[in-house]
Design an enzyme around this catalytic site. Sequence first.
Site, PDB file in Angstrom:
ATOM      1  N   ALA A 795       0.846  -1.194   0.000  1.00 35.74           N
ATOM      2  CA  ALA A 795       0.000   0.000   0.000  1.00 35.74           C
ATOM      3  C   ALA A 795       0.879   1.240   0.000  1.00 35.74           C
ATOM      4  O   ALA A 795       1.550   1.518   0.992  1.00 35.74           O
ATOM      5  CB  ALA A 795      -0.918  -0.009   1.219  1.00 35.74           C
ATOM      6  N   PRO A 796       0.892   2.021  -1.085  1.00 35.69           N
ATOM      7  CA  PRO A 796       1.742   3.213  -1.157  1.00 35.69           C
ATOM      8  C   PRO A 796       1.030   4.453  -0.622  1.00 35.69           C
ATOM      9  O   PRO A 796      -0.201   4.556  -0.664  1.00 35.69           O
ATOM     10  CB  PRO A 796       1.995   3.348  -2.654  1.00 35.69           C
ATOM     11  CG  PRO A 796       0.727   2.841  -3.271  1.00 35.69           C
ATOM     12  CD  PRO A 796       0.236   1.736  -2.371  1.00 35.69           C
ATOM     13  N   PHE A 814      -3.241   8.047  -0.733  1.00 36.36           N
ATOM     14  CA  PHE A 814      -3.074   6.703  -0.171  1.00 36.36           C
ATOM     15  C   PHE A 814      -3.925   5.685  -0.928  1.00 36.36           C
ATOM     16  O   PHE A 814      -5.072   5.964  -1.276  1.00 36.36           O
ATOM     17  CB  PHE A 814      -3.467   6.717   1.314  1.00 36.36           C
ATOM     18  CG  PHE A 814      -3.612   5.359   1.945  1.00 36.36           C
ATOM     19  CD1 PHE A 814      -2.538   4.483   1.997  1.00 36.36           C
ATOM     20  CD2 PHE A 814      -4.834   4.958   2.484  1.00 36.36           C
ATOM     21  CE1 PHE A 814      -2.682   3.220   2.580  1.00 36.36           C
ATOM     22  CE2 PHE A 814      -4.986   3.712   3.068  1.00 36.36           C
ATOM     23  CZ  PHE A 814      -3.910   2.843   3.122  1.00 36.36           C
ATOM     24  N   HIS A 815      -3.343   4.508  -1.169  1.00 34.75           N
ATOM     25  CA  HIS A 815      -4.049   3.386  -1.798  1.00 34.75           C
ATOM     26  C   HIS A 815      -3.974   2.187  -0.863  1.00 34.75           C
ATOM     27  O   HIS A 815      -2.904   1.615  -0.646  1.00 34.75           O
ATOM     28  CB  HIS A 815      -3.425   3.040  -3.150  1.00 34.75           C
ATOM     29  CG  HIS A 815      -4.220   2.048  -3.951  1.00 34.75           C
ATOM     30  ND1 HIS A 815      -4.625   0.840  -3.455  1.00 34.75           N
ATOM     31  CD2 HIS A 815      -4.678   2.087  -5.230  1.00 34.75           C
ATOM     32  CE1 HIS A 815      -5.305   0.176  -4.372  1.00 34.75           C
ATOM     33  NE2 HIS A 815      -5.351   0.920  -5.475  1.00 34.75           N
ATOM     34  N   SER A 816      -5.113   1.784  -0.315  1.00 33.23           N
ATOM     35  CA  SER A 816      -5.154   0.644   0.598  1.00 33.23           C
ATOM     36  C   SER A 816      -5.088  -0.670  -0.166  1.00 33.23           C
ATOM     37  O   SER A 816      -5.223  -0.704  -1.395  1.00 33.23           O
ATOM     38  CB  SER A 816      -6.444   0.695   1.428  1.00 33.23           C
ATOM     39  OG  SER A 816      -6.514  -0.401   2.321  1.00 33.23           O
TER      40      SER A 816
END
Length: 962
Positions: A795-796, A814-816
């Site tokens: 996750a970035p 944010f990407h979960s």
Amino acid sequence: MVKEKDGPVAFSLNGKWISWAHTVIALAGFIGALIVGCKLHYLKIVKNEHYGYPQEWFPSVSATIGDRYPERSIFQLFIAITSGPRFILVGLWYLLTAKLTAARPGSFAPKFVGVVGLLRTFLCGGWVYITSTDDHDFHDIFMISYLVCTLPWTLGCLALSPPNRQAIKYRKVLASLFFGTLVPLIYYFIQHKVHKVAGAYTKYAFFEWSLIIYDVLFDAVTAIEFEGLQIQVVDTNGLGKGQTTPFVDTVAEKSKHSSSDEKRQVGEILSTRFSAGDLFDAAAEVYTGFVFWSILTSLGVTVWYFPLWHMGISGYEALIMTSVAPYFLGINPFQRFVGNNTHIFHLLSLLGIAAYFVTEPVTRLFGVGAGVFFTCLSYAGSFFASRQDSVRMEAKISGFSLGLLASAVAKFANHTNNPIWPIMNADNGGWNKTGLVLAILAVLRAARNQTAGGGNQKAAMDGQHGSFIFPAFGLAGLLFGLHSMLSDSSTMITWVWDGFPIKGPIAVPHGAYTLLAMGAGFLIGMFKENWASSWSFYGIGCFGTAILYKNPGWLGYYGALVLATYLMALVPSFIKSAAKHPPARTFGTAFLIYNIVVLAHVWVVAYAFVPGGPLLRERTDIVLTLTMLLIGAGVFSANVYSQSVRQRPEAPNRRRFRSYFIYILLTLEVLSGAIAYIRFPTFDYTPYHPEDKVLTAGIWTVHFALDNDMWSSERRMRDVIKELEIDVIGLLESDLQRIIMGNRDMTQFLAEDLGMYADFGPGPNKHTWGAALLSKFPIVNSTHHLLPSPVGELAPAILATLDVYGEMIDVLVFHSGQEEDVEDRRLQSEGIAKLMGDSPRPLILLSYLVSKPLKGNYNTYVSEQSRMKDIDPTDWDRWCEYILYRDIKRIGYARVSRSTITDTEIQVGKFVVGDKEVGTESTNRRVKEREVRPGWRFPDMFKGKGVRGHHYHVFKQPRYFA
């Protein structure tokens, strides 16, 4: 002397005075403008967009000559006077080199240099009389074109110089100073433009003035040669005769008696008679190589479309095996037919370009697969057929190598999209029709020089030494290295990118450095083939790879430049070694191993969706080590081959052809420099509504810049982002720097066209699907984060501090992780909550959370620890995208349909910053649009049916809050 019977001499002038007049008047124009400018407008002309006096205390050339009266008029007057001596100087140089020396009959070089000299004169008039204040674009076009023409003018004058040691010495020194000055010039310009370093522009100005002086003095050297010329006006025509010999002929003659092979090579190349036909032949080989790399690099991105939509293995991945087509060369009659008719298979390979005519993705993919099949088959057959013909083999290899460089330059010019890829068309920046027509012409031109050479498998054994396994392994590693690292100039830059403030290279202009390193590697492979395949150079290549992998910033990029040089230098020795074995074994096996490494290269990030993925999870180090081990096998084979091959007499026309490939190389490098200059970021961006102090923020999952119909989607994305007037946007699924995504970077086009700063999230060596941030506001600082992901995909996150109307605002993109990985998402929610809670500033979260509103992990993101608020707690119909905020006035929220660009909508929020009347407190009380200031409203064009499939949906209208 004119004989008396020819008529009386009305006027006589020594030629040197033309050079002196040109030099004095030109320098008077520049120096006069500088003196007058400093006298009348000193504080104004030393001031730039960032600093003025005393930080900046010396004016640039453009500020001196183009901004104000009267210095502008003084400069233009002197340059107008200079034009007369300038035209005469170019004419005298042409006469001296073409008519008055013992040049070979029909030599094209003096004509070419003369035309370039005239063109430079006209281009000089362009940037002198159209200043940057008049028309910045046309001023830059004329200036860049002038600088581009400086290279052939300088090299041409050096090559054609008569054998006067003093003149040659001065020219070499001045040319070296001119081109050497470009390095610090660019460095200080970047320090000024990108890093905003006080005083950097003054240093830049000194180097800029130095360029002017070196340029004028280079032409002043003609006074030495022109001293032997007398310009006379008589009543009849006379014919001058001279006995001098061109410098290049002298070099060639001396090289015959020189013990230095390198000097002999240079001499023969310089003394080559120019032939337009030979140049077209070389260009055809390079363009054919360009087509090969364009088709090969398009396969991954078209295959990728299908697992992208299937969220796993689709079955179409099998088409990557079309590159093992050389295995069919194991059939002797077929192998002979291919070797003798490679042009037929090159033409068939153009199906990979023509595939863009088909709109249906599956059919287009099969067209690309067919193109890859035939292009790999034709090149393997061509290399094998050329194994006994050193001239033809070198031409094929040079075309193959420079084709890769040309492909990278084309992508550099087109914001990392190859303009002839089948994901491009006329609407999104493609040049498919032009590329296809040029490809047909190139193949037909190259076919003119094709000689029968198919041979057979038994003939391949002649001169064969060792097993085919080592050359096949080496070629596989080399192909993968070239494709994964060098098919785009920005790939390795994204590896070392570490956020703001900028501490390393950026894609533009530093991508040109990568292209320059590739060119240097090409020359090493051409002139120092044995050293290129030596173990010592292999050690250097391994060291550069390790530096690239381990270090961010400039140190890592230096390793990248070493690797780029090394890989390009290996091409000749590896291909020649492989061509000495049966082509089905070497080239077929090479492409098979290459495909395996490509899959490993994909598996390191796609481990959650592929069989056996966890074995290679985040193991780019294994992929790089395997690549260098394969290359090591190739080095071993190349050394065995070079030691066993008997030295044969050099083909007399081999080095003649080399010169044309060097001309093409220089053209590509100059073109890359011009592209870097044209695309240099301005860093002077303006938000859409500064008068209302509005910040419009959005979040969008963009599906790797491939739309639902498998077309590149950057321009469609650009249009909707611009029309929604988004100032700050987070883009997810945005890391395209892998073979399967085409080694692309969507942020380059979007940032340049929209006028935004761009931060590319954790790089491709960090194994995420990517996050990116685009901002109209300066990014003061940014950090990249990888959130806890013990099981699923990484996750970035990007945490950036923006200067918004003078206030520092944090934005977190944010990407979960995936829905299946419950524990991962819980840990990630806690990590993001801590990041948000630790921030001391107002903050906006632009995110992909995979959570239902008011339930589960949502209550970790919106919590006392994070202190964050939901942009609209009543919006129950969310699952993935969320916008949260804190300590900033929220005034609006909208959801906009995606059309066919991706599978996820755009969510947009509006905030007010720095307006003391409205403060920073927000309520959830909704208000009517008519109660909201006009500058705070969302655009009307997306109401109702909207435009191009984009419209406000879910609650049909934007929501506004008190």
